[in-house]
Design an enzyme around this catalytic site. Sequence first.
Site, mmCIF file in Angstrom:
data_model
loop_
_atom_site.group_PDB
_atom_site.id
_atom_site.type_symbol
_atom_site.label_atom_id
_atom_site.label_comp_id
_atom_site.label_asym_id
_atom_site.label_seq_id
_atom_site.Cartn_x
_atom_site.Cartn_y
_atom_site.Cartn_z
ATOM 1 C CB CYS A 1 -9.151 -3.789 1.514
ATOM 2 S SG CYS A 1 -7.603 -4.554 1.091
ATOM 3 C CB THR B 1 -0.974 0.004 1.198
ATOM 4 O OG1 THR B 1 -1.939 -1.026 1.009
ATOM 5 C CG2 THR B 1 -1.690 1.337 1.327
#
Length: 406
Positions: free
Chosen positions: A330, A77
């Site tokens: 997520c 990320t």
Amino acid sequence: GDGALRPLYMDVQATTPLDPRVLDSMLPYLTAYYGNPHSRTHAYGWESEAAVEKARRQVADLIGADSREIIFTSGATESNNMAIKGVARFYKSRNKHIITTQTEHKCVLDSCRSLEAEGFRVTYLPVQKNGLIDLKELEAAFQPDTGLVSVMTVNNEIGVKQPIHDIGEICRARKVFFHTDAAQAIGKIPMDVNDMKIDLMSISGHKIYGPKGVGAVYVRRRPRVRLEPLQSGGGQERGLRSGTVPTPLAVGLGAACEVAQQEMEYDHKRISQLAERLVTKIMSEVPDVVMNGDREHRYPGCINLSFAYVEGESLLMALKDVALSSGSACTSASLEPSYVLRAIGTDEDLAHSSIRFGIGRFTTEEEVDYTVQKCIQHVKRLREMSPLWEMVQDGIDLKSIKWTQH
């Protein structure tokens, strides 16, 4: 509670267990060798620095890079944020356009969204029914001020593999930087940054049997790619990512890369066989099962199946002794069907009936067979309870029904 059996783990796209060889490499740096790798005045610092630099070489070797091109981060990320925002902001005086795809990981899409708020223009390329981009559409999307193309290698939800080699050629011919999020590909399929003409690449530790909380970004030196750093501070990692590099985590990432390089051929063959076994067995026993994503251009360990007339959430709950998911971790808290499935044109109802099966280095044949058996059993049971399934068996075309809203 204590002594209760835990479910089988079939969700390796979300995260993987630590390989014991990786843990062994990390332990000394969690105990005896605790120096700061940036301390220049004593042996504690030197030994940690040597360990970090060895890890950097191990990561670089896996992708055919020079170790000076590897920057340690907290995970893919951060690497995606750094690569996309960093390149865009550094070259913003001349390049204001970015190209990506609609099926990227959330952190790539969100990085692009925040750049749009800063005045950049972003083209979100659609994908075809098979999940792959159309290279002609990519070529048509370039503008005079396109500065970056970001296309993931292997998709985390449906496992399709984009034509990275061709995309690299197209970008290099136009002198546009090419970034790929390779978190789900690295260590599983051969990747070479020079052969594929990749300029920036994001890597994650915990997708390749390494520790959580560590990753890397590859940043090409020739032709040189410049980034504006996101994190300011002591100037570690060539000034691109300040903060003390966590020695045990970096060592773990390096070891995971080396192990993956050694095991890649064996793992790929074994995982392909297990995946084939899972899909063949399920499809031979259950009708109306759709495999999402291209059958050929894919990483075999990620299998996304839609079971028509079955609510995916009900199937996941029924399969409680197998750890599976219906998409990415997520976004698993939201009831929206996956945007990846929406992008490949999956019907809303089929998107809601999809399950992702992950097969990894430590998955056994027994685990696959058990998962298959339970899956078949519960799909049949849930369909018997479904009025839609009953109507279809009676030859009614559901699309022709006018449902009334009460």
